[in-house]
Design an enzyme around this catalytic site. Structure first.
Site, PDB file in Angstrom:
ATOM      1  N   VAL A  88       0.852  -1.189   0.000  1.00 40.33           N
ATOM      2  CA  VAL A  88       0.000   0.000   0.000  1.00 40.33           C
ATOM      3  C   VAL A  88       0.887   1.238   0.000  1.00 40.33           C
ATOM      4  O   VAL A  88       1.858   1.305   0.747  1.00 40.33           O
ATOM      5  CB  VAL A  88      -0.902   0.014   1.245  1.00 40.33           C
ATOM      6  CG1 VAL A  88      -1.748   1.256   1.269  1.00 40.33           C
ATOM      7  CG2 VAL A  88      -1.776  -1.213   1.259  1.00 40.33           C
ATOM      8  N   CYS A  89       0.559   2.188  -0.851  1.00 37.23           N
ATOM      9  CA  CYS A  89       1.359   3.413  -0.940  1.00 37.23           C
ATOM     10  C   CYS A  89       0.489   4.598  -0.569  1.00 37.23           C
ATOM     11  O   CYS A  89      -0.172   5.176  -1.420  1.00 37.23           O
ATOM     12  CB  CYS A  89       1.909   3.566  -2.352  1.00 37.23           C
ATOM     13  SG  CYS A  89       2.802   5.092  -2.596  1.00 37.23           S
ATOM     14  N   ILE A  90       0.425   4.925   0.725  1.00 36.32           N
ATOM     15  CA  ILE A  90      -0.263   6.148   1.128  1.00 36.32           C
ATOM     16  C   ILE A  90       0.650   6.903   2.075  1.00 36.32           C
ATOM     17  O   ILE A  90       1.517   6.318   2.721  1.00 36.32           O
ATOM     18  CB  ILE A  90      -1.628   5.872   1.800  1.00 36.32           C
ATOM     19  CG1 ILE A  90      -1.493   4.844   2.905  1.00 36.32           C
ATOM     20  CG2 ILE A  90      -2.653   5.443   0.786  1.00 36.32           C
ATOM     21  CD1 ILE A  90      -2.778   4.630   3.655  1.00 36.32           C
TER      22      ILE A  90
END
Ligand SMILES: [Zn+2]
Ligand SMILES: [Zn+2]
Lengths: 169, 572
Positions: A88-90
Site C-alpha cells: 500500500v502506498c499512502i
C-alpha cells in the site's frame, strides 16, 4: 517489562478489540509475535469495492511507533495506490523524509500520533477515493481516470474473488 | 520432500561407490586409494559430504532454534546467498590454494556464520515477543557459548598458522572469525540488555542509550577490522573484491550508529536544557496519556513550547529521528540554521494557514512561555493583562477561550504563527533572569540608594525588551495576514488536527469531507481543550461513520466522547 514498542502494540490491539472500527478487523497473526498483524478490510459501501473483504498484512518495525509499519494486501488488488504485489502506498505509511512519490506534505506523514486504526481507516478511504496522481499502479491510475467502467469491472471481479465467488470472464 | 529425495539419492550413490570400490579391491586401504583416484567417485563423496553438513545443520537448527519463523528463514537465505557469492569471489584470489581442504574450511565458515545470523535474529526477536521461555534462555546461552568458543578456536588457529607458515588463505579465515567473534559479543550484550529489560518491573528508559553505544562500539571494531583486512590483502595479494560489500555495509552501519549517538546526545541535551518538566497540574489537565507510547504519564514528562506533553524517554527517542513535536509537527529546533538532513523534510509546507517550514520565531521565546509567564511585576500586570510574549499567539488564534497567566496545556493551536516570514531584524533576546523575582530582589528595588535605582532600571529595561519583542511579533503577524491573501476562516484553523486523520491525500475531494469538516468545527472548542489524540480518534470514528452512512454503535460512542470533551470546557 516488555519493550515499549511491544507494549504500545498490545495496547493498540486491546483498543481495537474492545472498540473495533466498523468493517475492520485487525490483530497479530500469532500472539507470540505482536509485530506481524493481519487485517481484514471490508470495501467501503457505495464504491466499486463494496462488499469485498480484503486481507492484508501489517509488519511493524522494532522501533514502532517511531517508524511506520508496512502494509501489504495479500489478495489480488487493482488500485492506483496499491502496487501489483499488494504493498500500500499512502502518505500515512511514509516517514517524513522518505517521499517515493514526491508529492506528499509532511503533515500527512507518519508520526507516533498515528495508529493502526488510523492507517486502516485511511486505507478504507483510499479504497473509496483513489489518488490517481500517486501512481503506485500506473495502469490502474490510468484506467481509473479514463475508463471508469472497465475499472469497476475489474474491481467487481476482485471483490468476487475475495468472497470466493468465481465468474467466467 | 525434494530434500529428502536428494539425500536418499546421494546416500544410494555413496553406497554404490563404496560397494563398488570394496567389490573391486576387497580391502580397506586399496578401496580408499581407488576412490580417491577416481574422479566420479570423489564427486559423489563430496556431494555426500555437503549433504551431511546440510543435515547436521538442520539438526542443530532444530536443537537450538526449534521452528524457524518465515522472516528468519528468508533472512537466512538472503545472507547465505551473499556469503556464497563472496566465497566464490574469494576463490578467485586464492585459486593456487584451491584444495578440498580449502573448500571444506569455507563450508565450515559458512555453516558457523549461518548460526550467527540466526542467533542475531533470535535475540532481536526477544523485543517482539511477550513470552520468553526458559528453553529460549538455555538455547541462546549454550549457542552463544558454542559459537564463541568455535570462533575463538579458529581465530587462534589461523593466527598461529599465519605466524608459522606466513600469509595464506588462513588470513581470510582469521578475519572472518574475528568478525564473527565481535558479532557474538554484540549478540551477547544485546541479550543481556533485553533480558534485564524483560524482567524489570518498570520500563527501562536507558536501554535504548545502551544499545546505541553498543552499536557504535561494535560498528567501530568491525570497520577497523575490515579496513585492516583490505590493507593487508592489498599489500600481500590483490584487491579483495569480496570484502567490499561487507566493508561498505559495516561503514554504513557505523556511520548510522555514530549519527544516532550524536542525535541522541543532542536530543538529551535539548531535553535537559530547553524544555520544562511538566508539572502535576499540567499532567492532570491534559489527558495524561503520552501519545508516543500510549501510557500514563506519572513521572519525568516534558512540555514542549507548543504545550504538548510527552514522556522524557519517549521524546528523546523521537527527537533522535526528527526535531518536531509528534502531535503538531512544530519544529522545535532551537537553531533555525541547523544543517541536519532531518530538517529538510519538515521545511515542506504544513497545511496550516501560515505555511510551514522552520519556525525561527518561536524558539527564542519559549523560555518565556515556560517560565516567565507569571512575571511578578505589579505595575506591568496591571497595565497589560497578559504577559506580552505569550499574548500574540494565544490571543490572535483563540483569545476567547482563556484568560490568565498560565496557558492551559492544549490551548495552543497545533501550529505556531509566523513560520515563514524572514526576519527583518533579529528579535531581541528576552532577559533570562526575569522570572524569579524573590522578595529579596523586590526589596532591593525599593529605596533611593544607587543600587536600588540600578535594579529598577534593569527591571524596566527587561520590560522594554519584552515589549519590543511583542511589537515585532505583532508586526510579523500583521505582515503574515497581509501576505497570505486567502486567510482561512476560524473553522479552518482547527483543520490541521483533523487533517492528520484523513491522511490520504485524495481526501481533499472526498464528498464526505463536508460533513467531516462540519463535525470538526462543531467541536472545535472542545478540541482545543482536549488532547489531540482523542480528538483524532473521535474524528476518525466520524469519518468511518459517514462512510457507513447510518446510525451505528459508533454514533453512541462518538456522543459519549463528545460529552467527555466538553466537560473540561465547562470546568474552565
Ligand atoms: Zn511515553
Ligand atoms: Zn505540539
Amino acid at each position: 517489562m516488555a519493550g515499549s514498542a511491544l507494549r504500545r502494540l498490545m495496547a493498540e490491539y486491546k483498543q481495537l478489540t474492545l472498540n473495533p472500527p466498523e468493517g475492520i478487523i485487525a490483530g497479530p497473526i500469532n500472539e507470540e509475535n505482536f509485530f506481524e498483524w493481519e487485517a481484514l478490510i471490508t470495501g467501503p459501501e457505495g464504491t466499486c469495492f463494496e462488499g469485498g473483504v480484503f486481507p492484508a498484512k501489517l509488519i511493524f518495525p522494532c522501533d514502532y511507533p517511531l517508524s511506520p509499519p508496512k502494509m501489504q494486501f495479500t489478495c489480488e488488488m487493482f488500485h492506483p495506490n496499491i502496487y501489483s504485489d499488494g504493498r500500500v502506498c499512502i502518505s500515512i505509511l511514509h516517514a517524513p523524509g522518505d517521499d517515493p512519490m514526491g508529492y506528499e506534505s509532511s503533515a500527512e506523514r507518519w508520526s507516533p500520533v498515528q495508529s493502526v486504526e488510523k492507517i486502516l481507516l485511511s486505507v478504507v478511504s483510499m479504497l473509496a477515493e483513489p489518488n490517481d496522481e500517486s501512481g503506485a499502479n500506473v495502469d490502474a491510475a490510468k484506467m481509473w481516470r479514463e475508463n471508469r467502467e472497465e475499472f469497476n469491472k475489474i474491481a467487481d471481479r476482485i471483490v468476487r474473488k475475495t468472497l470466493g465467488i468465481y465468474i467466467r470472464e | 520432500m525434494r530434500a529428502v529425495a536428494i539425500s536418499l539419492l546421494s546416500m544410494a550413490l555413496t553406497t554404490v561407490v563404496l560397494a563398488n570400490a570394496y567389490y573391486q579391491k576387497k580391502q580397506f586401504y586399496p578401496s580408499v586409494v581407488y576412490i580417491t583416484k577416481s574422479n566420479p567417485s570423489m564427486a559423489v563423496i563430496y556431494i555426500q559430504a555437503f549433504i551431511l553438513v546440510f543435515l547436521t545443520g538442520k539438526v542443530m537448527r532444530k536443537v537450538f532454534f526449534g521452528q524457524l519463523r518465515t522472516a528468519e528463514f528468508e533472512h537466512l537465505m538472503e545472507r547465505a546467498w551473499y556469503a556464497i557469492t563472496e566465497t566464490c569471489l574469494a576463490f578467485t584470489v586464492f585459486r593456487d590454494e584451491f584444495t578440498p581442504k580449502f573448500v571444506a574450511l569455507f563450508t565450515l565458515l559458512l555453516f558457523l556464520k549461518s548460526f550467527h545470523w540466526l542467533a542475531e535474529d533470535r535475540v532481536d526477536y526477544m523485543e517482539r515477543s511477550p513470552v520468553i521461555s526458559w528453553l529460549f534462555h538455555i538455547r541462546v546461552l549454550t549457542l552463544l557459548f558454542v559459537l564463541g568458543s568455535a570462533d575463538f578456536y579458529f581465530l587462534q588457529h589461523s593466527y598461529l598458522s599465519t605466524m608459522a607458515v606466513g600469509p595464506s588463505v588462513q588470513l581470510v579465515f582469521g578475519f572472518e572469525y574475528a568478525i564473527l567473534y565481535t558479532m557474538v559479543a554484540n549478540i551477547a550484550i544485546k541479550y543481556v540488555l533485553h533480558t534485564i529489560d524483560f524482567y524489570s518491573e518498570a520500563p527501562w528508559a536507558n536501554k535504548a542509550v545502551f544499545l546505541l553505544y553498543t552499536e557504535l562500539a561494535m560498528g567501530l571494531i568491525k570497520v577497523v577490522l575490515y579496513v585492516a583486512f583490505v590493507i593487508i590483502m592489498v599489500k600481500i595479494y590483490t584487491l579483495p573484491l569480496f570484502a567490499f560489500r561487507p566493508l561498505y555495509y559495516a561503514s554504513r552501519n557505523f556511520k548510522k550508529a555514530f549519527n544516532n549517538v550524536i542525535l541522541s546526545r543532542r536530543a538529551i541535551h535539548n531535553m535537559n536544557t530547553l524544555y520544562a518538566d511538566a508539572t502535576p497540574e499540567e499532567l492532570q489537565a491534559a489527558d495524561n496519556v503520552c501519545i508516543i507510547c500510549r501510557e500514563e504519564m506519572t513521572t519525568s514528562s516534558k512540555k514542549l513550547p507548543c504545550n504538548h506533553i510527552f514522556h522524557t524517554a519517549c521524546l528523546r527517542s523521537w527527537f533522535q529521528r526528527q526535531q518536531t513535536c509528534p502531535t503538531c509537527r512544530l519544529n522545535i529546533l532551537r537553531t533555525p540554521t541547523g544543517t541536519r538532513p532531518e530538517q529538510r523534510p519538515q521545511a515542506q509546507p504544513v497545511p496550516n494557514p501560515f505555511g510551514g517550514g522552520p519556525i525561527p520565531f518561536v524558539n527564542p521565546f519559549h523560555p518565556l512561555l515556560n517560565q516567565n509567564v507569571q512575571v511578578p511585576i505589579p505595575d506591568l500586570n496591571q497595565a497589560a493583562a497578559q504577559p506580552p510574549p505569550s499574548a500574540p499567539p494565544t490571543s490572535t488564534t483563540q483569545g476567547t477561550t482563556q484568560q490568565g497567566s498560565v496557558p492551559p496545556p492544549f490551548s495552543m493551536p497545533p501550529f505556531m504563527p509566523f513560520p515563514f516570514l524572514p526576519f527583518m531584524s533579529p528579535p531581541p533576546m528576552p532577559p533570562t533572569n526575569f522570572a524569579s523575582l524573590s522578595a529579596d530582589e523586590l526589596r532591593r528595588m525599593e529605596g533611593n540608594e544607587r543600587e536600588n535605582v540600578e535594579a529598577r532600571i534593569k527591571c524596566l529595561q527587561n520590560i522594554q525588551v519584552m515589549l519590543d519583542a511583542a511589537v515585532l511579533m505583532m508586526n510579523q503577524y500583521s505582515a503574515a495576514v497581509a501576505t497570505s491573501g486567502s486567510m482561512p476562516s476560524t473553522s479552518n484553523t482547527t483543520q490541521p488536527s483533523g487533517d492528520n486523520v484523513s491522511s490520504t491525500p485524495q481526501d481533499s475531494n472526498d464528498s464526505s469531507k463536508q460533513s467531516f469538516e462540519a463535525n470538526v468545527s462543531d467541536v472545535s472548542n472542545a478540541e482545543n481543550e482536549a488532547d489531540n489524540s482523542n480528538t483524532e480518534v473521535h474524528a476518525t470514528s466520524s469519518t468511518s461513520e459517514v462512510s457507513a452512512n447510518g446510525v451505528s454503535p459508533e454514533e453512541e460512542v462518538r456522543r459519549r466522547r463528545l460529552q467527555r470533551f466538553q466537560q473540561p470546557v465547562e470546568q474552565q
